[in-house]
Design an enzyme around this catalytic site. Structure first.
Site, PDB file in Angstrom:
ATOM      1  N   ASP A  61      29.279 -61.138  65.224  1.00 40.12           N
ATOM      2  CA  ASP A  61      29.210 -61.096  63.754  1.00 40.12           C
ATOM      3  C   ASP A  61      30.354 -61.845  63.103  1.00 40.12           C
ATOM      4  OD1 ASP A  61      27.589 -58.551  64.623  1.00 40.12           O
ATOM      5  OD2 ASP A  61      26.963 -59.161  62.610  1.00 40.12           O
ATOM      6  N   GLY A 108      21.416 -59.087  61.542  1.00 43.41           N
ATOM      7  CA  GLY A 108      21.852 -60.118  62.485  1.00 43.41           C
ATOM      8  C   GLY A 108      22.577 -61.177  61.660  1.00 43.41           C
ATOM      9  N   ARG A 127      27.036 -56.381  52.798  1.00 44.24           N
ATOM     10  CA  ARG A 127      27.547 -55.979  54.121  1.00 44.24           C
ATOM     11  C   ARG A 127      28.843 -56.763  54.386  1.00 44.24           C
ATOM     12  NH1 ARG A 127      23.572 -55.509  59.086  1.00 44.24           N
ATOM     13  NH2 ARG A 127      25.135 -53.987  59.732  1.00 44.24           N
ATOM     14  N   GLN A 157      18.774 -51.219  67.739  1.00 43.91           N
ATOM     15  CA  GLN A 157      18.314 -52.617  67.680  1.00 43.91           C
ATOM     16  C   GLN A 157      17.941 -53.141  69.067  1.00 43.91           C
ATOM     17  OE1 GLN A 157      20.978 -51.380  66.147  1.00 43.91           O
ATOM     18  NE2 GLN A 157      21.525 -52.475  64.275  1.00 43.91           N
TER      19      GLN A 157
END
Ligand code: MRU
Length: 360
Positions: free
Chosen positions: A242, A54, A94, A201
């Site tokens: 994101d 997240g 990431r 998720q």
């Protein structure tokens, strides 16, 4: 959210010689286990493998990881070398959630502002900054909840995708924050949580969080939403983000784009909830957002056994980009951005009430 008995999503324990603790989200909902990270490598693995995940939670993790990376420095020269090293190492964990880069930039900027200060002061400042990033995120999420709750009327039916709840932030969440707040205000509503293939998720985390809070939640496979919208009057969709480009194009968990198109086709307003730290104003539009590709076996062996022929080619992007034109509004901690235009986005960074320095 009934958080009283829950460990924190992520926190720093103790002083400079302390460590990071986080809920290992890969084990939920079956097991609620806290993972301790005493070194940067363990933290990097935790981010890469979605033990912490997240966008805002990844940012907090990165900031705390910087503390792990600098605390053994023996001189200020070594401190700045270690700072550069740990930032570049964690930046490779990431690629899509901009909060990670935002948090690393903020840690670096704080250190630069103190260049020349005593080594002890520098180290303490890093810990204080990481704690501040965590604490500010908590306040930000509450504010997003307050801004977004008015969109949820009594009797509303919502759809959400992936997990943008307390597990994806310091606490309370972004997309789920308006739901938690509306629930606290006594409103009754129903939430459909997309399962969110391939890592689930939605069904593992969002359903767990909403059910714990006493909110009426139903899970469905991602490919069932069109049918749901054709048979049920869905009031609105809220997802997290994101990375949001200057024009409002929004990267979020893979499947969000399809959901937005379905919402458009059924006249269902589609909202994104995100803090200002999720905006990347260096990017003109969503085509420039880096999209993470994840290992094929997340799809081929998603349920712990082969669900496709061994070695079959596999396409596994972790995120997609929803064009601004499909988004009715972006719920931020300083207000609702609607319509989603570059000008309205600029305003949330330039309003005197919510002044924030230009990033990167
Ligand atoms: O791959 P994940 O689980 O980190 O992806 C998370 C999402 O896409 C969330 O919707 C996003 O980060 C917002 S979290 C408040």
């Amino acid at each position: 959210m009934s958080e009283t008995l829950l460990p924190k999503t992520i926190c720093w324990v103790g002083g400079l010689d302390g460590w990071i603790e986080m809920i290992d989200q890969t084990l939920l909902p079956g097991e609620l286990k806290v993972l301790a990270c005493h070194d940067v490598e363990t933290l990097w693995e935790a981010i890469r493998n979605l033990r912490v995940r997240g966008a805002p939670a990844i940012g907090i993790a990165a900031a705390m990881g910087v503390v792990l990376g600098i605390r053994d420095s023996r001189s200020s020269g070594e401190f700045f070398d270690n700072l550069a090293g740990v930032c570049s190492y964690l930046a490779g964990s990431r690629p899509t959630a901009v909060n990670l880069f935002w948090a690393l930039d903020r840690m670096r900027a704080r250190a630069e502002a103190l260049r020349g200060a005593d080594l002890k002061v520098l180290k303490q400042a890093m810990l204080a900054e990481a704690q501040a990033i965590r604490d500010e995120d908590a306040a930000t999420c509450r504010a997003i909840g307050e801004v977004g709750q008015s969109l949820i009327a009594d009797g509303a039916v919502l759809v959400t995708h992936c997990n943008a709840g307390g597990l994806a932030t310091s606490e309370y969440g972004t997309a789920l924050a308006p739901m938690f707040r509306a629930h606290e205000l006594g409103r009754r509503f129903k939430v459909y949580a997309d399962e969110t293939r391939p890592l689930l998720q939605g069904s593992r985390l969002t359903a767990w969080e909403l059910a714990r809070a006493g909110i009426d939640v139903t899970i469905l496979c991602d490919n069932m939403v069109g049918h749901l919208m054709s048979r049920t009057q869905v009031s609105l969709v809220i997802t997290g983000a994101d990375r949001i480009a200057s024009n409002g194009d929004t990267a979020n968990k893979i499947g969000t784009y399809g959901l937005a198109i379905l919402a458009k086709a059924h006249n269902v307003p589609f909202y994104v909830a995100a803090p200002r730290s999720t905006f990347d104003r260096t990017l003109a539009d969503g085509s420039m957002i880096p999209i993470e590709e994840r290992p094929a076996d997340e799809v081929r062996k998603g349920f712990g056994r082969l669900t496709a022929p061994e070695g079959v080619a596999c396409y596994n992007p972790a995120f997609d980009v929803t064009p601004a034109a499909l988004i009715r509004g972006i719920i931020t901690e300083v207000g609702l951005v609607s319509p989603v235009t570059p000008g309205n986005i600029r305003k949330i960074f330039t309003d005197e009430a919510c002044n924030e320095p230009e990033r990167r």
